[in-house]
Design a protein around this motif. Structure first.
Motif, short mmCIF file in Angstrom:
data_model
loop_
_atom_site.label_atom_id
_atom_site.label_comp_id
_atom_site.label_asym_id
_atom_site.label_seq_id
_atom_site.Cartn_x
_atom_site.Cartn_y
_atom_site.Cartn_z
N ASN A 1 0.81 -1.22 0.00
CA ASN A 1 0.00 0.00 0.00
C ASN A 1 0.84 1.26 0.00
O ASN A 1 0.37 2.35 0.34
CB ASN A 1 -0.97 -0.02 1.18
CG ASN A 1 -2.06 -1.05 0.98
OD1 ASN A 1 -3.01 -0.81 0.24
ND2 ASN A 1 -1.91 -2.20 1.59
N ASP A 2 2.10 1.10 -0.39
CA ASP A 2 2.97 2.23 -0.67
C ASP A 2 3.33 3.03 0.58
O ASP A 2 3.60 4.24 0.50
CB ASP A 2 2.31 3.16 -1.71
CG ASP A 2 3.36 3.85 -2.59
OD1 ASP A 2 4.46 3.31 -2.68
OD2 ASP A 2 3.04 4.90 -3.15
N TRP A 3 3.35 2.36 1.73
CA TRP A 3 3.82 3.04 2.93
C TRP A 3 5.34 2.97 3.04
O TRP A 3 5.96 3.79 3.70
CB TRP A 3 3.21 2.40 4.18
CG TRP A 3 1.73 2.58 4.29
CD1 TRP A 3 0.77 1.63 4.08
CD2 TRP A 3 1.03 3.77 4.64
NE1 TRP A 3 -0.47 2.17 4.27
CE2 TRP A 3 -0.34 3.48 4.62
CE3 TRP A 3 1.44 5.06 4.97
CZ2 TRP A 3 -1.30 4.43 4.91
CZ3 TRP A 3 0.49 6.01 5.27
CH2 TRP A 3 -0.88 5.70 5.23
N ASN A 4 5.93 1.95 2.40
CA ASN A 4 7.36 1.71 2.60
C ASN A 4 8.25 2.80 2.02
O ASN A 4 9.40 2.95 2.42
CB ASN A 4 7.77 0.36 2.02
CG ASN A 4 7.54 0.29 0.52
OD1 ASN A 4 6.48 0.67 0.04
ND2 ASN A 4 8.52 -0.19 -0.23
N ASN A 5 7.73 3.58 1.05
CA ASN A 5 8.57 4.67 0.54
C ASN A 5 8.38 5.96 1.34
O ASN A 5 8.98 6.98 1.04
CB ASN A 5 8.29 4.93 -0.95
CG ASN A 5 6.88 5.47 -1.18
OD1 ASN A 5 6.17 5.83 -0.25
ND2 ASN A 5 6.46 5.53 -2.43
N TRP A 6 7.53 5.86 2.38
CA TRP A 6 7.29 6.96 3.32
C TRP A 6 6.74 8.21 2.65
O TRP A 6 6.76 9.30 3.22
CB TRP A 6 8.57 7.28 4.10
CG TRP A 6 9.05 6.10 4.89
CD1 TRP A 6 9.93 5.15 4.47
CD2 TRP A 6 8.63 5.71 6.19
NE1 TRP A 6 10.10 4.19 5.43
CE2 TRP A 6 9.31 4.51 6.51
CE3 TRP A 6 7.75 6.24 7.13
CZ2 TRP A 6 9.14 3.84 7.70
CZ3 TRP A 6 7.59 5.57 8.34
CH2 TRP A 6 8.28 4.38 8.62
N GLY A 7 6.20 8.03 1.44
CA GLY A 7 5.62 9.17 0.76
C GLY A 7 4.36 9.68 1.42
O GLY A 7 4.07 10.87 1.40
N SER A 8 3.57 8.77 2.03
CA SER A 8 2.34 9.18 2.69
C SER A 8 2.56 9.53 4.16
O SER A 8 1.65 10.00 4.83
CB SER A 8 1.29 8.07 2.58
OG SER A 8 0.87 7.92 1.24
N VAL A 9 3.78 9.26 4.65
CA VAL A 9 4.14 9.69 6.00
C VAL A 9 4.79 11.07 5.84
O VAL A 9 5.95 11.18 5.43
CB VAL A 9 5.10 8.71 6.68
CG1 VAL A 9 5.41 9.18 8.10
CG2 VAL A 9 4.50 7.31 6.72
N THR A 10 4.05 12.10 6.14
CA THR A 10 4.54 13.45 5.86
C THR A 10 5.48 13.98 6.94
O THR A 10 6.14 15.00 6.73
CB THR A 10 3.36 14.42 5.70
OG1 THR A 10 2.50 14.31 6.85
CG2 THR A 10 2.56 14.07 4.45
N HIS A 11 5.53 13.29 8.07
CA HIS A 11 6.42 13.74 9.14
C HIS A 11 6.80 12.54 10.00
O HIS A 11 5.96 11.80 10.48
CB HIS A 11 5.72 14.80 10.00
CG HIS A 11 6.52 15.25 11.18
ND1 HIS A 11 7.58 16.12 11.08
CD2 HIS A 11 6.43 14.92 12.50
CE1 HIS A 11 8.10 16.33 12.29
NE2 HIS A 11 7.41 15.61 13.16
#
Length: 355
Positions: free
Chosen positions: A309-319
């Protein structure tokens, strides 16, 4: 000629009769009042019970959205079950068609032929109580009396094919499927980004005939014996994905003409629960990498759903910020903040605000 003699009631006797009549009228009035009061209390107790039941099922669904399917490869925080259309407590992946008079044949929310969302279906049916482990069986009379809630759910929560990246950036940005809408009795939109709606149908009203033995499947005709259409106020029979929070409605004669009670969960509230599970996964990895303090760069996480679900590239983790025993997290399109605080050799996740 003697005058006619008319018997007269003595003043004291007349006063006594009036007192008896007054007492009798008072007793009758009190009896009527008590009867009406008992009816009001009964309706109030039923309303409180139904509201509490819907609230409990609502919380159950939110909790399930963080753990459903965790024991197999389909698990993704935020994904949920489709409703039950077969009266057996188990989810049915296909949903009713709004363009069909019967709602059948049921179709999936994702149209594989066109490779796009199927906009002519609505996932609505009974709460999948068996799959959710609410119980192993229910007396059929519970269905007839309308005590088993109905569930309407957006395709974003049940589509494992079209929704390939279930993260906050995608779901709170431009999701694959449309959200449900909830309005008030005056038609004012309360939210047009609703993830799921729970409906307590209540007792059958005039014109609604529910059968026992139960039907073998849910059709539009069967659905219409559970939910109502009240011109100018609400229409829960049209499979439009629009629902009305109107309470109990009565006509001028005092008869109940609408008794669909609903509670709902917005997309942001649903995503807040999913993100709390994401934060918990980050906490596990951060605990594993802990050395005199949490890692200042995001830890590596190889959990399949985290990667898929594309969390591993930390793109959706903004901080992501780690200082000693504390990590703070924020996510795309969400105003809440998650904190991981290490205590007793492990981190504890808390949240401030909602998306």
């Amino acid at each position: 000629m003697k005058s006619a003699i008319h018997p007269r009631v003595k003043p004291r006797q007349a006063g006594g009769l009036l007192l008896v009549v007054a007492v009798m009228l008072g007793v009758i009035a009190a009896t009527v009042m008590v009867t009406k009061l008992n009816d009001v209390l009964k309706r109030t107790r039923e309303s409180v019970r139904h509201t509490a039941m819907l609230g409990a099922y609502r919380q159950l669904l939110l909790n399930a959205s963080t753990t459903w399917g965790e024991d197999d490869s389909t698990f993704t925080p935020g994904r949920l079950l489709s409703p039950d259309r077969n009266f057996n407590g188990s989810a049915e992946v296909n949903c009713l068609q709004s363009t069909s008079p019967t709602g059948l044949p049921a179709r999936n929310v994702w149209d594989a032929g066109s490779g796009s969302a199927n906009t002519t279906v609505l996932c609505i049916g009974l709460l999948p109580w068996r799959d959710l482990q609410v119980g192993s069986s229910f007396d059929p009379s519970a269905f007839v009396m309308g005590d088993i809630p109905l569930l309407a759910i957006s395709g974003n929560l049940v589509d494992a094919v079209g929704v390939q990246k279930l993260n906050s950036d995608a779901m709170l940005g431009s999701p694959v499927h449309k959200w449900l809408t909830v309005v008030d009795a005056n038609g004012q939109v309360l939210s047009n980004q609703v993830a799921m709606v729970l409906i307590h149908p209540g007792k059958a009203l005039s014109g609604q005939v529910r059968v026992n033995p139960l039907p073998v499947q849910l059709t539009r005709q069967v659905l219409n014996t559970y939910v109502e259409r009240l011109p100018g106020v609400a229409d829960h029979t049209d499979l439009s994905g629009r629902f009305t929070l109107a309470g109990i409605q009565r006509n001028t004669a005092g008869d109940v003409v609408f008794n669909d009670r609903i509670v709902y969960v917005t997309a942001k509230e649903w995503m807040t629960y999913a993100l709390t599970r994401v934060a918990a996964e980050i906490r596990l990895a951060a605990d594993a990498a802990y050395s005199a303090g949490y890692p200042v760069t995001p830890p590596s996480i190889g959990t399949p759903w985290f990667v898929d679900n594309d969390w591993n590239n930390w793109g959706s983790v903004t901080h992501y910020a780690a200082t000693g025993d504390t990590i703070t997290l924020t996510f795309a399109r969400c105003n809440a903040t998650w904190t991981i605080q290490r205590q007793g050799g492990r981190g504890n996740v808390t949240r401030q605000g909602v998306c």
